[in-house]
Design a protein around this motif. Structure first.
Motif, mmCIF file in Angstrom:
data_model
loop_
_atom_site.group_PDB
_atom_site.id
_atom_site.type_symbol
_atom_site.label_atom_id
_atom_site.label_comp_id
_atom_site.label_asym_id
_atom_site.label_seq_id
_atom_site.Cartn_x
_atom_site.Cartn_y
_atom_site.Cartn_z
ATOM 1 N N THR A 270 -17.006 -12.637 25.483
ATOM 2 C CA THR A 270 -18.421 -12.411 25.781
ATOM 3 C C THR A 270 -19.301 -12.803 24.602
ATOM 4 O O THR A 270 -20.309 -13.499 24.762
ATOM 5 C CB THR A 270 -18.663 -10.938 26.140
ATOM 6 N N LEU A 271 -18.929 -12.370 23.410
ATOM 7 C CA LEU A 271 -19.714 -12.693 22.216
ATOM 8 C C LEU A 271 -19.726 -14.196 21.943
ATOM 9 O O LEU A 271 -20.773 -14.783 21.666
ATOM 10 C CB LEU A 271 -19.151 -11.940 21.008
ATOM 11 N N LEU A 272 -18.555 -14.807 22.012
ATOM 12 C CA LEU A 272 -18.464 -16.230 21.715
ATOM 13 C C LEU A 272 -19.237 -17.063 22.730
ATOM 14 O O LEU A 272 -19.914 -18.038 22.378
ATOM 15 C CB LEU A 272 -17.001 -16.669 21.669
ATOM 16 N N SER A 273 -19.146 -16.703 23.991
ATOM 17 C CA SER A 273 -19.839 -17.463 25.046
ATOM 18 C C SER A 273 -21.348 -17.292 24.960
ATOM 19 O O SER A 273 -22.103 -18.251 25.150
ATOM 20 C CB SER A 273 -19.343 -17.013 26.422
ATOM 21 N N ALA A 274 -21.788 -16.075 24.673
ATOM 22 C CA ALA A 274 -23.224 -15.798 24.665
ATOM 23 C C ALA A 274 -23.903 -16.333 23.408
ATOM 24 O O ALA A 274 -25.014 -16.869 23.480
ATOM 25 C CB ALA A 274 -23.458 -14.292 24.780
ATOM 26 N N LEU A 275 -23.263 -16.208 22.267
ATOM 27 C CA LEU A 275 -23.916 -16.535 21.009
ATOM 28 C C LEU A 275 -23.569 -17.915 20.469
ATOM 29 O O LEU A 275 -24.319 -18.470 19.680
ATOM 30 C CB LEU A 275 -23.564 -15.477 19.953
ATOM 31 N N LYS A 276 -22.401 -18.437 20.876
ATOM 32 C CA LYS A 276 -21.957 -19.756 20.414
ATOM 33 C C LYS A 276 -22.110 -19.891 18.892
ATOM 34 O O LYS A 276 -22.810 -20.785 18.390
ATOM 35 C CB LYS A 276 -22.729 -20.864 21.121
ATOM 36 N N PRO A 277 -21.451 -19.033 18.148
ATOM 37 C CA PRO A 277 -21.634 -19.045 16.688
ATOM 38 C C PRO A 277 -20.927 -20.222 16.026
ATOM 39 O O PRO A 277 -20.068 -20.871 16.623
ATOM 40 C CB PRO A 277 -20.989 -17.721 16.260
ATOM 41 N N ARG A 278 -21.294 -20.494 14.802
ATOM 42 C CA ARG A 278 -20.597 -21.522 14.017
ATOM 43 C C ARG A 278 -19.634 -20.898 13.015
ATOM 44 O O ARG A 278 -18.788 -21.579 12.454
ATOM 45 C CB ARG A 278 -21.600 -22.396 13.275
ATOM 46 N N LEU A 279 -19.786 -19.570 12.792
ATOM 47 C CA LEU A 279 -18.954 -18.874 11.810
ATOM 48 C C LEU A 279 -18.947 -17.395 12.118
ATOM 49 O O LEU A 279 -19.944 -16.842 12.593
ATOM 50 C CB LEU A 279 -19.506 -19.109 10.389
ATOM 51 N N ILE A 280 -17.816 -16.742 11.859
ATOM 52 C CA ILE A 280 -17.692 -15.291 12.023
ATOM 53 C C ILE A 280 -17.127 -14.722 10.723
ATOM 54 O O ILE A 280 -16.143 -15.234 10.184
ATOM 55 C CB ILE A 280 -16.750 -14.927 13.187
ATOM 56 N N LEU A 281 -17.748 -13.662 10.224
ATOM 57 C CA LEU A 281 -17.262 -12.940 9.057
ATOM 58 C C LEU A 281 -17.005 -11.500 9.463
ATOM 59 O O LEU A 281 -17.895 -10.838 10.009
ATOM 60 C CB LEU A 281 -18.281 -12.999 7.915
ATOM 61 N N SER A 282 -15.782 -11.012 9.213
ATOM 62 C CA SER A 282 -15.402 -9.664 9.635
ATOM 63 C C SER A 282 -14.612 -8.971 8.537
ATOM 64 O O SER A 282 -14.254 -9.587 7.526
ATOM 65 C CB SER A 282 -14.574 -9.722 10.927
ATOM 66 N N GLY A 283 -14.339 -7.690 8.726
ATOM 67 C CA GLY A 283 -13.562 -6.912 7.761
ATOM 68 C C GLY A 283 -12.458 -6.136 8.466
ATOM 69 O O GLY A 283 -11.706 -6.681 9.263
ATOM 70 N N HIS A 284 -12.349 -4.844 8.152
ATOM 71 C CA HIS A 284 -11.509 -3.873 8.854
ATOM 72 C C HIS A 284 -10.026 -3.932 8.509
ATOM 73 O O HIS A 284 -9.386 -2.894 8.348
ATOM 74 C CB HIS A 284 -11.711 -4.023 10.360
ATOM 75 N N THR A 285 -9.428 -5.097 8.406
ATOM 76 C CA THR A 285 -7.981 -5.185 8.209
ATOM 77 C C THR A 285 -7.573 -4.964 6.751
ATOM 78 O O THR A 285 -6.405 -4.713 6.471
ATOM 79 C CB THR A 285 -7.446 -6.564 8.643
ATOM 80 N N HIS A 286 -8.535 -5.090 5.837
ATOM 81 C CA HIS A 286 -8.313 -4.958 4.383
ATOM 82 C C HIS A 286 -7.610 -6.166 3.775
ATOM 83 O O HIS A 286 -7.379 -6.191 2.567
ATOM 84 C CB HIS A 286 -7.516 -3.691 4.033
ATOM 85 N N HIS A 287 -7.270 -7.146 4.599
ATOM 86 C CA HIS A 287 -6.554 -8.327 4.110
ATOM 87 C C HIS A 287 -7.290 -9.595 4.532
ATOM 88 O O HIS A 287 -8.092 -9.585 5.467
ATOM 89 C CB HIS A 287 -5.123 -8.351 4.645
ATOM 90 N N ALA A 288 -6.986 -10.695 3.850
ATOM 91 C CA ALA A 288 -7.630 -11.964 4.163
ATOM 92 C C ALA A 288 -6.961 -12.629 5.359
ATOM 93 O O ALA A 288 -5.764 -12.466 5.596
ATOM 94 C CB ALA A 288 -7.559 -12.896 2.958
ATOM 95 N N CYS A 289 -7.766 -13.383 6.091
ATOM 96 C CA CYS A 289 -7.219 -14.152 7.212
ATOM 97 C C CYS A 289 -8.248 -15.184 7.643
ATOM 98 O O CYS A 289 -9.453 -14.918 7.633
ATOM 99 C CB CYS A 289 -6.871 -13.235 8.384
#
Length: 376
Positions: A270-289
């Motif tokens: 839903t987010l990807l279809s509606a916003l069509k972003p070029r980049l996503i930055l997230s956290g939560h896992t405490h590790h890089a990915c």
């Protein structure tokens, strides 16, 4: 003897000064802003941002008082050193500012907020933007309106909002509002998502009839948005992560639980279809990915960077991102902070050296003098 004692005291203070002050400057100074790309031409183009995640300030219930004091000092020194060196225009915090924000009383929460603003204080010219995490207000199942409202009031956040900085569009998403189950918070997020999607569409195609109500200025140039959120988008596990500071193999093998460890597949689509972003930055896992998403086949691939925890309580070597974002392009660099194991090793080695020095230059000569006096 006095000179030796003063030398010992001076060396001890020097050891502490290095491990508690200079080591942050020494390590962080090795990092730098990423090289400009694309339409970035000079210092006036684009927005320079510092991106952090998961500071997890301890509250009254968890952790030893020394652990709390130590972690806060480490983050304070690292953050202030980085801000002093790089002078970003904006600092983004990707949630879980607090470790016990969903449990504490209103009075304790205000104390939490004051501590955070003291530890991560920035000059007036630097903007601080925060997205909430589950430890700040609770997972979706435990998210009461009181917890939601007090965090939003403290940090001027919401279920979803759009901000523009130097013609760069950022979308701030409350991950706990993306369960799409009709709750008061999820309903609000869906309404905001539709409104933001319409604004972006009108910015890209202003001649459409639906844009006649001027929901967004007709002279606003379209900029593909950048999503900032706490939870990562849906992925089955961290097995896809190959970064050197990604999760240990044992953790990578654990499957992610949608709505706990990441967003659900439906919410992600839903987010990807509606916003069509070029980049996503997230956290939560405490590790890089680094993960790549695709809305549909033959469409543009969307990179998502999971930002590691900024706290030494969660990582031996925390890190943060520096990013230069323009209307069309972006470039990122990751900055590592001192390894705690290295600092501990330095302390142990330094203390051993000081003990040997004191034995060799103070204690042993003193004993020899006493023995000579007895013999005489």
């Amino acid at each position: 003897m006095l000179k030796r004692l003063l030398g010992l005291v001076g060396a001890s203070l020097g050891l502490v000064f290095w491990c508690e002050y200079l080591v942050y400057i020494s390590v962080i100074y090795q990092c730098s802003w990423p090289l400009p790309v694309g339409d970035y031409n000079d210092s006036e183009d684009g927005i320079r941002a510092m991106v952090l995640a998961d500071t997890h300030l301890l509250g009254p219930y968890r952790g030893h008082w020394f652990d709390k004091l130590r972690r806060e000092w480490q983050m304070h020194r690292a953050f202030q050193t980085a801000v002093g060196i790089f002078q970003p225009e904006v600092v983004f915090f990707l949630g879980d500012l607090f470790d016990e924000g969903m449990w504490v009383s209103d009075e304790a929460f205000q104390h939490y907020v004051d501590r955070f603003k003291h530890l991560f204080k920035v000059p007036d010219a630097i903007q601080v933007i925060v997205v909430p995490g589950n430890h700040d207000m609770g997972f979706h199942y435990a998210l009461a309106p009181r917890l939601y409202n007090r965090f939003n009031q403290a940090f001027n956040s919401s279920s979803m909002q759009i901000i523009n900085l130097k013609e760069v569009t950022f979308i701030l998403v409350n991950s706990m509002a993306m369960h799409d189950d009709g709750c008061y918070l999820c309903h609000s997020a869906q309404v905001r998502l539709k409104n933001i999607a319409d604004k972006l569409d009108c910015a890209q195609n202003p001649s459409q009839s639906k844009c006649s109500n001027k929901r967004i200025s007709s002279n606003t140039e379209y900029s593909k948005p950048i999503i900032l959120q706490h939870f990562p988008m849906f992925r089955e596990s961290d097995m896809v992560c190959t970064d050197p500071d990604s999760a240990p193999q044992v953790e990578k093998e654990k499957p992610f639980r949608p709505k706990w460890d990441c967003l659900s597949k439906d919410s992600t689509d839903t987010l990807l279809s509606a916003l069509k972003p070029r980049l996503i930055l997230s956290g939560h896992t405490h590790h890089a990915c680094l993960v790549h998403h695709q809305v549909e086949k033959n469409t543009e691939v969307i990179p998502e960077y999971s930002v590691p925890s900024f706290s030494w309580r969660n990582r031996n070597e925390p890190s943060f991102f520096l990013g230069i974002f323009t209307r069309r392009d972006y470039t990122l660099s990751k900055c590592f902070m001192p390894r705690e194991s290295t600092v501990i090793f330095t302390y142990i080695s330094g203390i051993l050296a000081l003990v040997i020095y004191s034995l060799a230059t103070i204690c042993i000569p003193t004993l020899r003098q006493r023995l000579r006096r007895k013999q005489e």
